[in-house]
Design a protein around this motif. Structure first.
Motif, PDB file in Angstrom:
ATOM      1  N   LEU A 111      -7.155  -3.946 -22.987  1.00 25.62           N
ATOM      2  CA  LEU A 111      -8.101  -4.399 -24.006  1.00 25.62           C
ATOM      3  C   LEU A 111      -7.675  -5.800 -24.198  1.00 25.62           C
ATOM      4  O   LEU A 111      -6.631  -6.125 -24.646  1.00 25.62           O
ATOM      5  N   ARG A 126     -18.401   3.259 -17.431  1.00 27.54           N
ATOM      6  CA  ARG A 126     -18.594   2.890 -18.726  1.00 27.54           C
ATOM      7  C   ARG A 126     -17.444   3.717 -19.684  1.00 27.54           C
ATOM      8  O   ARG A 126     -17.532   4.996 -19.532  1.00 27.54           O
ATOM      9  N   ILE A 127     -16.746   3.188 -20.298  1.00 31.07           N
ATOM     10  CA  ILE A 127     -15.963   3.677 -21.429  1.00 31.07           C
ATOM     11  C   ILE A 127     -16.426   3.512 -22.573  1.00 31.07           C
ATOM     12  O   ILE A 127     -16.753   2.402 -22.972  1.00 31.07           O
ATOM     13  N   ASP A 128     -16.497   4.567 -23.223  1.00 31.90           N
ATOM     14  CA  ASP A 128     -17.215   4.646 -24.739  1.00 31.90           C
ATOM     15  C   ASP A 128     -15.970   4.107 -25.798  1.00 31.90           C
ATOM     16  O   ASP A 128     -15.778   5.080 -26.527  1.00 31.90           O
ATOM     17  N   THR A 129     -15.572   2.994 -25.732  1.00 35.61           N
ATOM     18  CA  THR A 129     -14.834   2.401 -26.749  1.00 35.61           C
ATOM     19  C   THR A 129     -15.740   1.496 -27.550  1.00 35.61           C
ATOM     20  O   THR A 129     -16.830   1.381 -27.361  1.00 35.61           O
ATOM     21  N   THR A 130     -15.395   0.851 -28.760  1.00 34.33           N
ATOM     22  CA  THR A 130     -15.884  -0.010 -29.518  1.00 34.33           C
ATOM     23  C   THR A 130     -15.391  -1.491 -29.214  1.00 34.33           C
ATOM     24  O   THR A 130     -14.241  -1.669 -29.512  1.00 34.33           O
ATOM     25  N   ILE A 183      -5.830   1.804 -21.879  1.00 34.39           N
ATOM     26  CA  ILE A 183      -6.663   2.826 -21.627  1.00 34.39           C
ATOM     27  C   ILE A 183      -6.870   3.512 -20.196  1.00 34.39           C
ATOM     28  O   ILE A 183      -7.103   2.704 -19.382  1.00 34.39           O
ATOM     29  N   VAL A 188      -8.704   4.972 -17.298  1.00 32.55           N
ATOM     30  CA  VAL A 188     -10.102   5.202 -17.139  1.00 32.55           C
ATOM     31  C   VAL A 188     -10.364   6.372 -16.269  1.00 32.55           C
ATOM     32  O   VAL A 188     -11.196   7.334 -16.503  1.00 32.55           O
ATOM     33  N   HIS A 225     -11.277  -7.883 -19.500  1.00 34.71           N
ATOM     34  CA  HIS A 225     -10.268  -7.411 -19.700  1.00 34.71           C
ATOM     35  C   HIS A 225      -9.365  -7.296 -18.464  1.00 34.71           C
ATOM     36  O   HIS A 225     -10.057  -6.912 -17.383  1.00 34.71           O
ATOM     37  N   ASP A 267     -16.750  -6.458 -21.151  1.00 28.91           N
ATOM     38  CA  ASP A 267     -17.489  -5.740 -22.231  1.00 28.91           C
ATOM     39  C   ASP A 267     -18.955  -5.290 -21.509  1.00 28.91           C
ATOM     40  O   ASP A 267     -19.444  -6.069 -20.835  1.00 28.91           O
ATOM     41  N   PRO A 274     -18.307  -0.793 -25.940  1.00 25.43           N
ATOM     42  CA  PRO A 274     -18.285  -0.245 -24.693  1.00 25.43           C
ATOM     43  C   PRO A 274     -17.704  -1.185 -23.633  1.00 25.43           C
ATOM     44  O   PRO A 274     -18.009  -2.350 -23.583  1.00 25.43           O
ATOM     45  N   HIS A 278      -6.451   1.693 -15.216  1.00 25.06           N
ATOM     46  CA  HIS A 278      -6.075   1.503 -16.683  1.00 25.06           C
ATOM     47  C   HIS A 278      -6.852   0.098 -17.024  1.00 25.06           C
ATOM     48  O   HIS A 278      -6.966  -0.677 -16.055  1.00 25.06           O
TER      49      HIS A 278
END
Length: 106
Positions: free
Chosen positions: A98, A17-21, A2, A4, A85, A37, A23, A95
């Motif tokens: 995950l 902060r990355i708004d993933t699921t 991902i 960033v 990560h 996380d 975060p 980057h």
């Protein structure tokens, strides 16, 4: 993997902060990049809003502290680690890779 942000957009001592699921928080700790996380394992609080000192981040809610290198808590009230990560920098872009399950990176 991902993307960033650009390298220059994450100065030393800062986080994003990355708004993933779920975060993810990415930190520049003295020129080294770490991703965990974003949610404290003690109570729902954003670690990206915490205080960074070296490779440790302190949760802004109850002062639990985590080692960004391992995700392990370094003091109470947190007892469980946060997931880490892998981070890489390619062509000036930070980057996150995950970690899907314990010990495996996507």
């Amino acid at each position: 993997m991902i993307p960033v942000c650009r390298l220059e957009d994450l100065p030393m001592g800062e986080s994003v902060r990355i708004d993933t699921t779920p975060p993810i928080a990415v930190f520049n700790a003295d020129g080294e990049f770490y991703a965990v996380d974003d949610t404290c394992t003690h109570q729902d609080a954003s670690l990206s809003e915490g205080w960074l000192e070296g490779c440790l981040v302190e949760c802004p809610l109850h002062a639990a502290s985590f080692d960004l290198r391992t995700g392990e808590p370094t003091c109470l009230p947190a007892r469980r680690p946060v997931r880490t990560h892998r981070v890489s920098v390619e062509d000036g872009v930070v980057h996150v890779h995950l970690t899907m399950e314990e010990g495996t990176a996507a």
